[in-house]
Structure formats: C-alpha cells, structure tokens
Design a protein around this motif. Structure first.
Motif, short mmCIF file in Angstrom:
data_model
loop_
_atom_site.label_atom_id
_atom_site.label_comp_id
_atom_site.label_asym_id
_atom_site.label_seq_id
_atom_site.Cartn_x
_atom_site.Cartn_y
_atom_site.Cartn_z
N PRO A 91 0.02 -4.87 -3.85
CA PRO A 91 -0.43 -3.69 -4.66
C PRO A 91 -0.13 -2.62 -3.70
N ALA A 92 0.47 -1.40 -4.60
CA ALA A 92 1.01 -0.03 -3.78
C ALA A 92 0.05 0.88 -4.31
N GLY A 93 -0.88 0.53 -5.38
CA GLY A 93 -1.99 1.51 -5.94
C GLY A 93 -1.26 2.86 -6.69
N HIS A 94 0.12 2.71 -7.04
CA HIS A 94 0.74 3.92 -7.62
C HIS A 94 0.63 3.97 -9.31
N LYS A 117 0.02 5.67 -3.47
CA LYS A 117 -1.09 6.52 -2.97
C LYS A 117 -2.19 5.78 -2.53
N ARG A 118 -3.10 6.27 -1.64
CA ARG A 118 -4.24 5.77 -1.21
C ARG A 118 -5.54 5.96 -1.88
N ARG A 119 -5.40 6.75 -2.88
CA ARG A 119 -6.85 7.22 -3.59
C ARG A 119 -7.17 5.87 -4.70
N ALA A 120 -8.64 5.88 -4.93
CA ALA A 120 -8.87 4.87 -5.92
C ALA A 120 -8.07 5.26 -7.15
N PRO A 125 -4.69 -1.82 -8.87
CA PRO A 125 -5.47 -2.24 -7.65
C PRO A 125 -4.97 -1.43 -6.42
N PRO A 126 -5.88 -1.18 -5.24
CA PRO A 126 -5.40 -0.38 -4.30
C PRO A 126 -4.37 -0.84 -3.46
N VAL A 278 -4.31 19.35 -9.80
CA VAL A 278 -3.68 18.91 -8.81
C VAL A 278 -4.14 17.29 -9.00
N ILE A 279 -3.16 16.58 -9.59
CA ILE A 279 -3.46 15.17 -9.70
C ILE A 279 -2.01 14.72 -9.41
N SER A 280 -1.97 13.65 -8.54
CA SER A 280 -1.01 12.86 -7.89
C SER A 280 -1.12 11.51 -7.87
N ASP A 281 -0.06 10.79 -8.35
CA ASP A 281 0.16 9.21 -8.09
C ASP A 281 0.63 8.89 -6.82
#
Lengths: 334, 536
Positions: A91-94, A117-120, A125-126, A278-281
């Motif tokens: 999983p890359a969480g993107h 990304k590293r955010r939830a 999946p993260p 400001v929301i990014s994947d």
C-alpha cells in the motif's frame, strides 16, 4: 556477474526492469506494464499485459473500457516475473488501489513508490515503510514550504463557510479519482450527512469506490436537480469545471478547491479560488524527508516533481540521490 | 494581529469589490485603535519602516534555512514575504500571545538595521504562518491584496456612514494611525481642522475617451502635457507641491515652493524648461518644455543640486484653480474657474508659471485632425473638459476625458522571458525583445530594445508561457533565453537615447500591441527605424 542494479534502468518513459522486460508506469504502450495506481499519468492504456491491484485494474477498465491483459495482484502478494524478478505490491496510501512496487532480483531490493502520502485516508490502506537498497520516490511537493495542514482543519473551514451562507452553495474542485472521494469520506467523518451533489464526470468513479466498500453517503447528480435544491449544499466537480459555464446552473457558488497547491496564495488566486482547501494525496516536505529517513535506502531516485530541492536535502544529509527527469508525470490539479 | 491576518487573507481570495468593502468596513468597526488605523495605513501603503526591507527578511531566513532551499522556494512562490512566512522555523515550547498590530508597528518603528535581526525573531516566534505573512507585509509594504487606497477610503466611509470626499480631505491632514479620523467617523467628534493646513486636495481625473464623440459646445479642449501632474498649495505662508498620488514632493522642486506666495491651490503639469521642443510652426502648441526624459532626471530626488536647478529648471503649466485667496472655487463650473485662473496669472512669476492653452477647433473632426498632426514630444494628447464641470475628486463619468495621441509601433523579436510575480508567479510574463542591428540575412544580430509585461490577454499569456517553455535556449535564474521565433508588435509612447542600454536607446511605456504569430522574425524592424524616432 552484472554490475549492481544494472537490471533496473530509468528511461525517459518509465523505469525499465530489464530481465523481466517490464516497465513501471510507462508513459507509452509496452508489452508488460507494472502500474502503481490509476491516475492517467501513471496508468496509460494499450499495454499487452498490465500488472496492478484489482482496484487499479478496475479503475483502468472504467477509463479504457478493456480488461485485456489484466493481471491482478493483491496487497502483500508477490508475483514472479520473467528473468528471476519478484514484484510485491505494497500500500502507498495515495488513492484507492495505489501501491508501491518492491522489486527483488539477485539479492537487490528496489522500491518504486508511485505517488504516496503518509496521512490517514478513509479510502485506502496506509503507506507501509519497506526497507530497500534503492528507493524510487516522487517529489510533487518537494519544497520545504509545503506542509499540508490536518485535513480536519480544512473540513472545518469548508463546513463553516457552508453554514455562513445557507442560500449559496460551496463548489469544491477536486481531482476526479481519489481527491473527490476522500473529501466526501472526510466530510462524512466530520458529521456532514446531507446529500452531496456531483458533477457528472465524478459519478462513475464514486460508484466504483462504493463497490470496493468505501461509504460515501447520499450522492446526487447536479444534472438531476433544480438550482434551489442545491442551496446550502456541497457540490464536487473536477477542477476544470470550476470557472466553466457548467457552474452557472449552481446557486451562487463559493468556489473552493482541494489541492496541495492551494498553500500558495497566488496559486489560489490564479484559479479564482475563494476558499482554498489545502488537501493533497501526495507527501508534503516533512512526509517525504521522514519517509526517506525511515526507509533509509542506499540511494534515492526521484522520478518527478520539485526534484532539485529534494536532491539538495539529500546532499545536506549526506545521502545519495539522483533525479531521473522522467517525462509525463505532473499533477497540476492535485 | 490575528484579525488583521485574517482580513488580509480574506481580501486576497475575494474577487468582488463589494465584498472587499464589506470585509474592510467590518474590520474597521470591530477593531480598536490604534490597530485599525495602522491596518488602514498598511492597506494604503502609508507605512514605511526604514530598518526592514525585503533583503532583511531574506537575510533573516538565510540564517535559519539552507540558502539553496530558500532560493528554490522563493522562486516557486514568487513572493519573499510569503516564502518567509512558510519557512520560518516554528518555535518550540510555549508561545507568547501574538503581538497586536499596534505593538508590531511600535516595535518596527523602533528598530534599526543593526538590531532588526535580533528584534524581528522575537515577534515572529509569537505568530503563526498567516500572522507572519501579515506581519512581513506590514513591515515591508506592498500588500498586493487588490485594494487601492481609494477603495480603503470608500470602505472607511461605508463603515461609519460618512462622505468619502470628506474622508479624502481629512486623510491628508493626518498621520497613521489616524486617531482623529476615527474619532470623527466612529465617535462623531469634530473633524480635524484643515483650514490652516497646506493640504492636498484630491485631483479630478479623466476617463479615456475611447469611442465617445463630444460636442465642443459643451466641452473645451486642452493639451495633455507629458510631465507630471502636480498640485501647488499655499496656506498660511507655507507652500507645498503634491504629486498625483498626494505625495509631498516640495523638496524635489524647491524653485516651485518659492514661486507661489499667496493663498491658492493650483492644478497643473510640472515640466522642465527645454529648447528642444519648440512647438510646431503654426503655434498650436506652446513649446518651451523638454521631453519627459529630461524631467525624469529630476524626479525622485530628496535634495537637488544648484547645477541641476540651473540646467533643468522646472515650471508649472497651469490647468485649473481649486481655491484662491481663501475662497474655495471647486463648485464653480470649469468655465468660471478658467477665468479666475487667467485673472490670477499676472500675480504669478512667468519664469515659473504659464497657462495651458485652450485648443480651439471648429468641431470634433477638426480637433481629431489637430491631435493627429501633433508632433511635439511634450504632448501626450488632448484633454476634453465639460465647460460646466465642477472640480470633483476622482473620475466622474462624463465630465473629463483624456484623448491620448496614438502610440508608435514597431515589430520586435522576443529574446528573453522572465517569470512574473504575484498572480503571475508561475507564468513567464515579462518579455524582453529586440531589433536587428542590420540586415538579418547578412548575419545581423538582435539587440534588446525594451521590456514589456502588458498588452496581452490571459489566454495569450498562457500561450506565450507555453512558447517560452518549449523554446528555451538557456536559463538564468528566473529568466529564460528564448529561441528567436516570435514577433511582437510593440506600442510605445516615445523613444529616447540612453547610455544604459547596449542598443543606445530606451522606450517609454512599451507594451505588447499585438502578437504577430504570422510574421517571420527576419521581417522584424531594425534599430535604425527605432533610432529615427528618437526625440531627446
């Protein structure tokens, strides 16, 4: 014996895995493609064989109307390629289905992140940290000025604005794959249970997310409703529709956009955005540099983005890195 | 500072003028003195702190952030203050209350270049990213929030339901934080007493004529001289010279301060004496003035040498009179003010004043011909003024028009492009162009002749940006050298010789008139064509 890592070769149109005769995210049609995720700049159509997660393959099928050559690989599953190369999808969480690809050959390990990304994110999946020798990373937001705020803050901004203008609507420009569904899921998590209206171009992707078990609540199509129905509502459209004639059918919209680029004031102004979210994947600067420290590779390769600054960071931290100058990966709307 | 920072950010993202007015008015009502006064001054560029410049911020950051990462970030953002607000290291541990605007202004006023590097961090560590942005903008000026000083004054008038003309007038009597202005507007106290102060009165301005045709029975025509518009004010034994924006430029033109010695407010064009411009043969124009280039040598000086006073003496060519001997004439029709002005002339030294002539014409067509025939470089065009117009502040529709001379045109080749700033920070929007120094088919070279960043549409800008990116030969920081493929038709007001440029000339007001997508570069103009147009 061949020179170390001579089996993996960055070319302008993708990373070539030589003994397997496979390409990672190639920007032109090839016989065998390993695809990290479904965004159009990484997942092009027309390959002989496409190895990707089931989610990514479903996204590609939606886009290109074909499953020819589709070879699904689940998260954590390893597939043996030609020439003694093992590929594991992690999983890359993107976005939904996004994966890093771990390649192993002759005792050498290479991880290609695709975008991450590293955010939830409630829709996928993260990211998992995977030790390797060569870490091939993106650097879309690879400048120290990029620091994505907690998404809950941005949701609160959006809901506050909505509440302050019950006779208007808030039109949120969001990338049709990933960003849109994440924004909707986060709105639900923030307790917003009203129907959310969609631009027609968003519908199929949202339905696909639902099929994969992501709950998006009640969604309606703008085209099916009168102007007055949408007062006090949130409407999601692709960024390209924000200042388009399409938006004239909406009740006095407040223009918002969900993107990491919204951090820079004049970028928001250029797009006539009144409410920048400001929301990014993608990973921000802190996430990028933390990830490299945690993965701790012998060498980092940077596929695309602000590679100069990330190279400089490597130099300052006595780490080895090179920029690959890949073409075709850029994400103006993310 | 939080409320001010929130106001700045809200203004940046607000497109509607009414919404901007509402935001400012709301802030002015809700915020105590002196914060609101300083905020108003900041919005109208009325603050200046000698110790803090853009370079101060840069140096401050380079002590804390890697210089390479700083430069890359600054290039991307296109704004030093904003970049610094992002990259300032967040303080560790407990943080003190953010400073108020008043506190920040006091601290900034007290700073010297020597201690700024120590004092600034103490304030910055108490602010969040948005607060730092607002603070840097406050400190260095240039808010770039799309608010003109006029708009800010209108917002003040709206906030407290007072007349904007009164606001304009009292404004210039006061200094930030405008305590008396707020006492008058917000608390209904007496307005500041301006009777005995040599105050700037807002100029009456003109709209471009464009397609309008006017009847000369209702309108008088005057030359539009190519100098700087000034207002001379003499009250209670004191004379001031004000520029168009209301800046006091008395020190730059001391000869004008002594030339007016009775109570009056005069409106005219400041020019420099010269004998190059003689006016044309049938004396339609007046002559006696040098071109703008000569005047430019005298602008922006805080002191002026005797030599300069002797070589380039200034004088004012009068257009109008706003008051004389203590009598306010602004409500009179133009025709009557003109008579009063003519009556005043004998009391003014002819070494320093003359009267801008009224241009006589039978009808509009004849006036158009006169305008076309003008070849005097001290003339920018014509003014058309309604004979019954009172003297009112700002631009009122239908009263005064300006009718500029057609610009000169020349075909140039795009050579370099630079990234813009602000809204254009991601676009290559500043173009340097050149002309051939001989026959391009015989190996002539292009020499840069000017730079322009306006005259094209947003859609054209996008296209130009793409062309620059696709045809880059070299990169020098924010500048790209571009392959010679594109011809611009450049419009400009005049051209002068210049030692500063390799081409030996400098254009005035160059702007892109048309993009000649169709024209091959070897057909662009040669330097000799441009040289033939030089008037010094």
């Amino acid at each position: 014996m061949a020179a170390p890592f001579s089996w993996i070769r960055p070319e302008p149109h993708g990373v070539h895995v030589v003994p397997a005769d496979a390409w990672i995210d190639p920007s032109k049609a090839v016989d065998r493609a390993l695809v990290t995720h479904g965004h159009a700049d990484h997942a092009r159509g027309g390959h002989g064989q496409t190895v990707a997660t089931p989610e990514t393959l479903a996204i590609m099928e939606l886009r290109y109307n074909t499953r020819d050559g589709a070879t699904p690989v689940e998260y954590g599953e390893t597939i043996r390629l030609k020439g003694g190369v093992d590929a594991t999808y992690i999983p890359a969480g993107h976005v939904l289905g996004s994966a890093q690809i771990l390649l192993e050959h002759a005792g050498e390990r290479v991880v290609i992140t695709g975008d991450y990304k590293r955010r939830a994110d409630p829709t996928c999946p993260p990211f998992q940290v995977t030790p390797c020798d060569i870490f091939i990373t993106e650097a879309t937001f690879g400048l120290p000025l990029f620091s994505h705020p907690p998404i809950a803050d941005e949701m609160a901004k959006l809901l506050d604005r909505l509440e302050a203008h019950p006779d208007r609507c808030v039109l949120v420009g969001a990338y049709a794959l990933g960003k849109a569904q994440r924004v909707i899921a986060e709105l639900r998590a923030a307790g917003h249970s009203q129907p959310i209206y969609l631009h027609g171009a968003m519908e199929k992707m949202c339905r696909l997310y639902e099929e994969f078990g992501v709950d998006l609540g009640e969604l309606r199509l703008v085209a099916d409703h009168e102007k007055d129905d949408m007062r006090g509502s949130i409407i999601i459209s692709p960024p390209s529709a924000l200042n388009d004639r399409w938006s004239r059918r909406l009740p006095d919209p407040i223009t918002a956009m969900a993107s990491g680029w919204m951090r820079v004031r004049q970028r928001a102004r250029q797009r006539n955005v009144e409410l920048p979210l400001v929301i990014s994947d993608h990973a921000d600067w802190e996430e990028l540099t933390r990830t490299i420290q945690e993965v701790d590779p012998h060498e980092t390769w940077i596929t695309h983005g602000r590679e100069e600054a990330l190279l400089r960071w490597h130099q300052l931290h006595q780490r080895r890195a090179r920029a690959l100058a890949m073409v075709g990966y850029e994400d103006e709307d993310d | 500072m939080e409320a001010f920072a929130a106001l700045i950010d809200a203004l940046i993202y607000t497109r509607s003028r009414n919404e901007k007015l509402r935001l400012i008015a709301e802030y002015l009502r809700a915020t105590p003195d002196p914060d609101r006064g300083y905020a108003l001054a900041a919005l109208t560029d009325g603050l200046d702190f000698k110790a803090v410049k853009s370079s101060t911020i840069r140096n401050l950051l380079k002590e804390r952030v890697d210089p390479v990462l700083w430069s890359l970030s600054r290039d991307f953002v296109g704004d030093t203050a904003e970049t610094a607000s992002f990259l300032w290291p967040e303080p560790v541990g407990a943080v003190a209350q953010p400073p108020t605007v008043g506190e920040a202004v006091d601290a900034l006023s007290g700073m010297t270049r020597a201690n700024a590097m120590v004092e600034l961090p103490r304030l910055l560590d108490r602010l969040d990213s948005a607060g730092r942005y607002a603070f840097f903008k406050l400190a260095t000026g240039g808010m770039r929030v799309g608010v003109s000083s006029r708009l800010a004054k209108v917002a003040f008038a709206q906030a407290f339901d007072v007349s904007v003309d009164d606001v304009e007038e009292y404004w210039h009597a006061l200094e930030p934080p405008y305590g008396q202005l707020f006492a008058w507007g917000a608390d209904g106290e007496d307005p500041p007493d301006t009777a005995n102060m040599p105050l700037f009165k807002p100029f009456m301005l003109a709209h471009p004529l464009e397609e309008t045709v006017v009847d000369l029975a209702d309108f008088a025509a005057e030359w539009k001289w190519d100098g700087i518009r000034v207002q001379l004010v003499h009250v209670a034994g004191e004379t001031r010279v004000y520029s168009r924006s209301g800046d006091d430029i008395s020190a730059t033109f001391p000869e004008m301060v002594t030339a007016l010695d009775f109570p009056a407010v005069l409106d005219g064009e400041l020019l420099v004496r010269g004998n190059v411009q003689g006016g044309d043969a049938n004396d339609l124009t007046q002559g006696g003035a040098a071109s703008f280039n000569a005047l430019q040598q005298r602008l922006g000086r805080k002191t002026v040498s005797k030599k300069m006073l002797a070589e380039s003496p200034a004088f004012v060519r009068l257009y109008d009179v706003l008051s004389a001997d203590g009598e306010d004439l602004r409500s009179l029709p133009w025709q009557q003010r003109r008579q009063r002005l003519e009556q005043l002339l004998p009391r003014l030294p002819d070494t320093h004043f003359d009267l801008s002539k009224v241009v006589e014409a039978e009808d509009f067509e004849q006036l158009a011909q006169i305008r076309e025939g003008t070849r005097d470089d001290a003339i920018e065009g014509l003014m058309l003024k309604r004979r019954d117009s009172p003297y009112v502040a700002g631009r009122k529709t239908g009263l005064w028009y300006k009718w500029k001379r057609d610009p000169l045109l020349i075909d140039c080749v795009l050579m370099y492009a630079q990234r813009g700033s602000g809204k254009r920070s991601s676009f290559y929007s500043d173009y340097t162009f050149g002309c051939w120094d001989g026959d391009p088919d015989q190996g002539a070279e292009l020499l840069p002749v000017g730079k322009a960043y306006s005259g094209f549409t947003d859609a054209e800008l996008k296209k130009l940006d793409k062309i620059v990116r696709q045809n880059t030969l070299n990169r020098f920081g924010p500048v790209r050298e571009v392959e010679r493929t594109l011809v611009f038709e450049v419009a400009f007001d005049s051209v002068h010789s210049s030692k500063r440029h390799k081409s030996g000339l400098a254009m005035r007001f160059p702007r892109i008139h048309r993009i000649r997508w169709d024209k091959p570069v070897h057909e662009a103009d040669r330097l000799e064509t441009l040289r033939a147009l030089i008037r010094d």
